[in-house]
Design a protein around this motif. Structure first.
Motif, PDB file in Angstrom:
ATOM      1  N   VAL A 174       0.832  -1.204   0.000  1.00 48.23           N
ATOM      2  CA  VAL A 174       0.000   0.000   0.000  1.00 48.23           C
ATOM      3  C   VAL A 174       0.870   1.259   0.000  1.00 48.23           C
ATOM      4  O   VAL A 174       0.657   2.188  -0.797  1.00 48.23           O
ATOM      5  N   VAL A 175       1.876   1.303   0.867  1.00 51.30           N
ATOM      6  CA  VAL A 175       2.715   2.503   0.992  1.00 51.30           C
ATOM      7  C   VAL A 175       3.527   2.740  -0.288  1.00 51.30           C
ATOM      8  O   VAL A 175       3.561   3.862  -0.818  1.00 51.30           O
ATOM      9  N   ILE A 176       4.153   1.709  -0.806  1.00 48.51           N
ATOM     10  CA  ILE A 176       4.993   1.889  -1.996  1.00 48.51           C
ATOM     11  C   ILE A 176       4.138   2.164  -3.227  1.00 48.51           C
ATOM     12  O   ILE A 176       4.526   2.950  -4.100  1.00 48.51           O
ATOM     13  N   SER A 177       2.974   1.537  -3.325  1.00 50.54           N
ATOM     14  CA  SER A 177       2.064   1.840  -4.443  1.00 50.54           C
ATOM     15  C   SER A 177       1.644   3.305  -4.412  1.00 50.54           C
ATOM     16  O   SER A 177       1.556   3.960  -5.462  1.00 50.54           O
ATOM     17  N   TYR A 178       1.409   3.821  -3.208  1.00 48.60           N
ATOM     18  CA  TYR A 178       1.041   5.237  -3.076  1.00 48.60           C
ATOM     19  C   TYR A 178       2.208   6.142  -3.479  1.00 48.60           C
ATOM     20  O   TYR A 178       2.029   7.109  -4.234  1.00 48.60           O
ATOM     21  N   LEU A 179       3.405   5.831  -2.996  1.00 53.11           N
ATOM     22  CA  LEU A 179       4.574   6.653  -3.320  1.00 53.11           C
ATOM     23  C   LEU A 179       4.920   6.583  -4.806  1.00 53.11           C
ATOM     24  O   LEU A 179       5.419   7.551  -5.386  1.00 53.11           O
ATOM     25  N   ALA A 180       4.667   5.425  -5.421  1.00 52.49           N
ATOM     26  CA  ALA A 180       4.969   5.247  -6.847  1.00 52.49           C
ATOM     27  C   ALA A 180       3.872   5.759  -7.756  1.00 52.49           C
ATOM     28  O   ALA A 180       4.042   5.765  -8.980  1.00 52.49           O
ATOM     29  N   HIS A 181       2.722   6.182  -7.188  1.00 51.56           N
ATOM     30  CA  HIS A 181       1.555   6.607  -7.976  1.00 51.56           C
ATOM     31  C   HIS A 181       1.117   5.497  -8.934  1.00 51.56           C
ATOM     32  O   HIS A 181       0.792   5.759 -10.102  1.00 51.56           O
ATOM     33  N   LEU A 182       1.102   4.274  -8.429  1.00 56.57           N
ATOM     34  CA  LEU A 182       0.774   3.109  -9.261  1.00 56.57           C
ATOM     35  C   LEU A 182      -0.644   3.200  -9.820  1.00 56.57           C
ATOM     36  O   LEU A 182      -0.861   2.971 -11.024  1.00 56.57           O
ATOM     37  N   LEU A 183      -1.605   3.516  -8.974  1.00 55.93           N
ATOM     38  CA  LEU A 183      -3.000   3.546  -9.432  1.00 55.93           C
ATOM     39  C   LEU A 183      -3.227   4.655 -10.457  1.00 55.93           C
ATOM     40  O   LEU A 183      -3.999   4.479 -11.412  1.00 55.93           O
ATOM     41  N   ASP A 184      -2.546   5.801 -10.274  1.00 53.37           N
ATOM     42  CA  ASP A 184      -2.655   6.879 -11.265  1.00 53.37           C
ATOM     43  C   ASP A 184      -2.107   6.420 -12.611  1.00 53.37           C
ATOM     44  O   ASP A 184      -2.714   6.653 -13.664  1.00 53.37           O
ATOM     45  N   GLY A 185      -0.955   5.772 -12.571  1.00 54.16           N
ATOM     46  CA  GLY A 185      -0.350   5.284 -13.805  1.00 54.16           C
ATOM     47  C   GLY A 185      -1.211   4.248 -14.495  1.00 54.16           C
ATOM     48  O   GLY A 185      -1.335   4.238 -15.731  1.00 54.16           O
ATOM     49  N   LEU A 186      -1.828   3.352 -13.705  1.00 50.05           N
ATOM     50  CA  LEU A 186      -2.703   2.337 -14.298  1.00 50.05           C
ATOM     51  C   LEU A 186      -3.958   2.962 -14.916  1.00 50.05           C
ATOM     52  O   LEU A 186      -4.433   2.522 -15.962  1.00 50.05           O
ATOM     53  N   GLN A 187      -4.467   3.985 -14.255  1.00 52.46           N
ATOM     54  CA  GLN A 187      -5.665   4.649 -14.783  1.00 52.46           C
ATOM     55  C   GLN A 187      -5.383   5.254 -16.165  1.00 52.46           C
ATOM     56  O   GLN A 187      -6.161   5.071 -17.108  1.00 52.46           O
ATOM     57  N   TYR A 188      -4.264   5.960 -16.281  1.00 49.72           N
ATOM     58  CA  TYR A 188      -3.920   6.552 -17.586  1.00 49.72           C
ATOM     59  C   TYR A 188      -3.560   5.470 -18.602  1.00 49.72           C
ATOM     60  O   TYR A 188      -3.815   5.626 -19.800  1.00 49.72           O
ATOM     61  N   LEU A 189      -2.991   4.364 -18.128  1.00 53.78           N
ATOM     62  CA  LEU A 189      -2.667   3.271 -19.038  1.00 53.78           C
ATOM     63  C   LEU A 189      -3.931   2.651 -19.614  1.00 53.78           C
ATOM     64  O   LEU A 189      -4.001   2.348 -20.817  1.00 53.78           O
ATOM     65  N   PHE A 190      -4.949   2.463 -18.774  1.00 55.11           N
ATOM     66  CA  PHE A 190      -6.219   1.913 -19.252  1.00 55.11           C
ATOM     67  C   PHE A 190      -6.921   2.874 -20.217  1.00 55.11           C
ATOM     68  O   PHE A 190      -7.703   2.440 -21.078  1.00 55.11           O
ATOM     69  N   MET A 191      -6.631   4.165 -20.063  1.00 59.57           N
ATOM     70  CA  MET A 191      -7.180   5.152 -20.994  1.00 59.57           C
ATOM     71  C   MET A 191      -6.314   5.288 -22.248  1.00 59.57           C
ATOM     72  O   MET A 191      -6.593   6.126 -23.111  1.00 59.57           O
TER      73      MET A 191
END
Length: 257
Positions: A174-191
């Motif tokens: 959870v912490v590293i995913s937040y620091l890496a902005h993983l969910l943001d990157g995945l959202q733009y990738l899906f778009m």
């Protein structure tokens, strides 16, 4: 006077099950090379493993090693040389090599201790109950552990009631995913906005995630398999001591070796 066994083959507590079993020293050393501390977690040496994982994250981020690796992968060697901080390099290499060596040496020692503990045939406590938790030895599906670990690292460990590893992996993910902005990157990738997806993520944190993800799956699978073997061994010992004639020796199943 009943002779007390010198070694335990397993210890069941409210936080999980710690056991001795045969391990491939090269695989343990490989995991330690992939991420210092993971090899020690596989050996159930939690304090040392957590310490080395924290050390890896701090020193790696300070020397910008992950970012230098990204530039190296894409052929920008000058950028890699410019971004890496050599002041931290002298702290990194000795501990990294020690982590690999210590895992390999400890694996060999624990394999020998497992062989001796198995010969002693010490009893196994299979049930623990307390005000906060219940833990018991039973059979579980390794493939279910894999599926839960793939959905969220740490969930496979919760499935097998390995509370310490589960909490540590979940918190780190959870912490590293937040620091890496993983969910943001995945959202733009899906778009299909690849440029923005690459620009939004933090590579120095993102490169930690594949190791954590792969380790969570491997650790959950291996320990579930070994818990099943331990369950079979304990059941065989119970039946042998209570129902089998003392002069009858039944061939040992390959699953119990």
């Amino acid at each position: 006077m009943v002779k007390k066994p010198r070694r335990q083959i397993a210890y069941v507590s409210l936080l999980g099950i710690t056991q001795l079993h045969l391990r491939n020293p090269f695989i343990i050393a490989w995991w330690s090379a992939a991420f210092p501390g993971f090899g020690h977690l596989l050996l159930s040496k939690y304090f040392r493993g957590f310490l080395l994982i924290g050390w890896e994250m701090v020193i790696n981020s300070q020397m910008h090693l992950n970012e230098a690796m990204v530039y190296t992968f894409i052929g920008q060697f000058e950028q890699a040389k410019a971004i890496i901080d050599l002041h931290w390099m002298s702290f990194y290499a000795p501990v990294y090599l020690f982590s690999i060596y210590d895992c390999y040496r400890t694996s060999l020692d624990l394999n020998l201790n497992f062989i001796l503990a198995k010969r002693e045939n010490a009893p196994i406590d299979v049930f623990k109950i307390g005000c906060m938790e219940i833990n018991y030895l039973d059979k579980r599906s390794p493939w279910v552990a894999i599926v839960w670990s793939m959905l969220m690292p740490g969930m496979g460990q919760l499935y097998t009631n390995r509370i310490l590893n589960a909490f540590f992996l979940l918190a780190n993910w959870v912490v590293i995913s937040y620091l890496a902005h993983l969910l943001d990157g995945l959202q733009y990738l899906f778009m299909w906005d690849l440029t923005r997806s690459v620009s939004v993520v933090e590579m120095k944190w993102l490169l930690f995630l594949p190791s954590i993800y792969g380790f969570a799956i491997y650790d959950a699978y291996v320990n579930t398999v070994e818990y099943n073997k331990l369950f079979d061994r304990e059941q065989a010992r119970l039946l042998e001591s209570n129902y089998q004639h003392p002069h009858f020796r039944f061939p040992e199943s390959p699953l119990l070796k």
